[in-house]
Design an enzyme around this catalytic site. Structure first.
Site, short mmCIF file in Angstrom:
data_model
loop_
_atom_site.label_atom_id
_atom_site.label_comp_id
_atom_site.label_asym_id
_atom_site.label_seq_id
_atom_site.Cartn_x
_atom_site.Cartn_y
_atom_site.Cartn_z
N CYS A 13 1.20 -1.72 0.07
CA CYS A 13 0.37 0.07 0.03
C CYS A 13 0.77 1.42 -0.05
CB CYS A 13 -0.95 -0.04 1.27
SG CYS A 13 -0.47 -0.08 2.95
N ASN A 16 2.07 1.37 4.14
CA ASN A 16 2.68 0.30 5.01
C ASN A 16 2.44 0.17 7.03
OD1 ASN A 16 5.31 -1.48 5.17
ND2 ASN A 16 3.90 -2.52 5.14
N CYS A 18 -1.44 0.90 6.83
CA CYS A 18 -2.85 0.46 7.45
C CYS A 18 -3.08 -0.45 6.60
CB CYS A 18 -3.70 1.28 7.43
SG CYS A 18 -3.52 3.34 7.99
N ARG A 19 -3.35 -0.06 5.25
CA ARG A 19 -4.48 -1.50 4.57
C ARG A 19 -3.06 -2.52 4.53
NH1 ARG A 19 -5.47 2.16 -0.79
NH2 ARG A 19 -3.15 3.46 0.29
N SER A 20 -1.72 -2.47 4.23
CA SER A 20 -0.54 -3.49 3.56
C SER A 20 -0.60 -4.69 4.88
CB SER A 20 0.25 -3.85 2.56
OG SER A 20 1.29 -2.48 3.11
N ASP A 131 -7.87 3.73 0.74
CA ASP A 131 -6.70 4.36 1.83
C ASP A 131 -8.16 4.60 3.14
OD1 ASP A 131 -5.20 5.46 3.31
OD2 ASP A 131 -4.00 6.55 1.85
P1 4NP Z 1 -1.70 2.98 4.12
O1 4NP Z 1 -2.57 4.36 4.93
O2 4NP Z 1 -0.74 2.76 2.91
O3 4NP Z 1 -3.18 1.82 3.76
O4 4NP Z 1 -0.20 2.78 4.67
C1 4NP Z 1 -1.33 5.42 4.09
C2 4NP Z 1 -0.61 5.31 5.71
C3 4NP Z 1 0.06 7.22 5.73
C4 4NP Z 1 0.22 8.02 4.90
C5 4NP Z 1 -0.53 7.44 3.14
C6 4NP Z 1 -1.41 5.77 4.00
N1 4NP Z 1 0.67 9.19 4.45
O5 4NP Z 1 0.49 9.61 4.00
O6 4NP Z 1 1.51 9.05 5.48
#
Ligand code: 4NP
Length: 166
Positions: A13, A16, A18-20, A131
């Site tokens: 994702c 790294n 939340c989703r993955s 996201d």
């Molecule tokens: P993820 O969510 O891609 O599901 O881990 C996010 C976590 C952090 C950020 C963006 C999306 N960020 O911009 O820091």
């Protein structure tokens, strides 16, 4: 399938956190429950490196826990070796998939990249895993619902296509 005899799956994702890492935990439990732990290696990484070394986002951990998932992964950024080391690289949304395909060095590596949304069956309004970072609680629950649905289908397809047995 690598020399270790394991099928290696990498979830990707953006951050790294939340989703993955949630996808990693969901698939790992399904694999364990089917007695296939020795046949799989499952990991996750991010397109970006903002959270390297961090545990998953607290909100993601809080929503995952009642479903029985303890998220202990430490964030890392995707690297070139991943395209060699993993059999399947699963992006959560179209942007992840585009980024991954442009990082791939060969057509064969590009072909390892698939989109998690293509495995969603029970939520016809979703063809990607959104996201949740700027969303409320519902966003995190939705991620888990979509991942549980998609991972079940993904695992069935991997097992079938690679004749994986205990
Ligand atoms: P993820 O969510 O891609 O599901 O881990 C996010 C976590 C952090 C950020 C963006 C999306 N960020 O911009 O820091």
């Amino acid at each position: 399938m690598t020399e270790t005899g394991k099928y290696n799956v990498l979830f990707i994702c953006l951050g790294n956190i939340c989703r993955s890492p949630a996808a990693q935990a969901v698939l790992q439990r399904m694999v364990d429950e089917r007695g296939l732990s020795e046949r799989f290696f499952i990991d996750s990484a991010g397109i970006g490196g903002w959270h390297i070394g961090d545990l998953p986002d607290k909100r993601m951990r809080v929503h995952a826990r009642p479903r029985g998932y303890e998220l202990t992964h430490r964030a890392r950024k995707v690297q070139y070796a991943d395209f060699e080391d993993f059999d399947l690289i699963v992006g959560m949304d179209a942007s992840n998939v585009d980024d991954l395909r442009s990082l791939a060095a060969t057509i064969e590596q590009q072909d390892k990249v698939v989109m998690m949304g293509d495995y969603i069956r029970q939520y016809p309004n979703y063809d990607y895993v959104p996201d949740p970072y700027y969303e409320g609680s519902e966003g995190f629950e939705l991620v888990l619902d979509l991942l549980e649905d998609a991972c079940d289908n993904l695992l069935n397809q991997i097992i079938k296509q690679n004749n994986i047995t205990k």
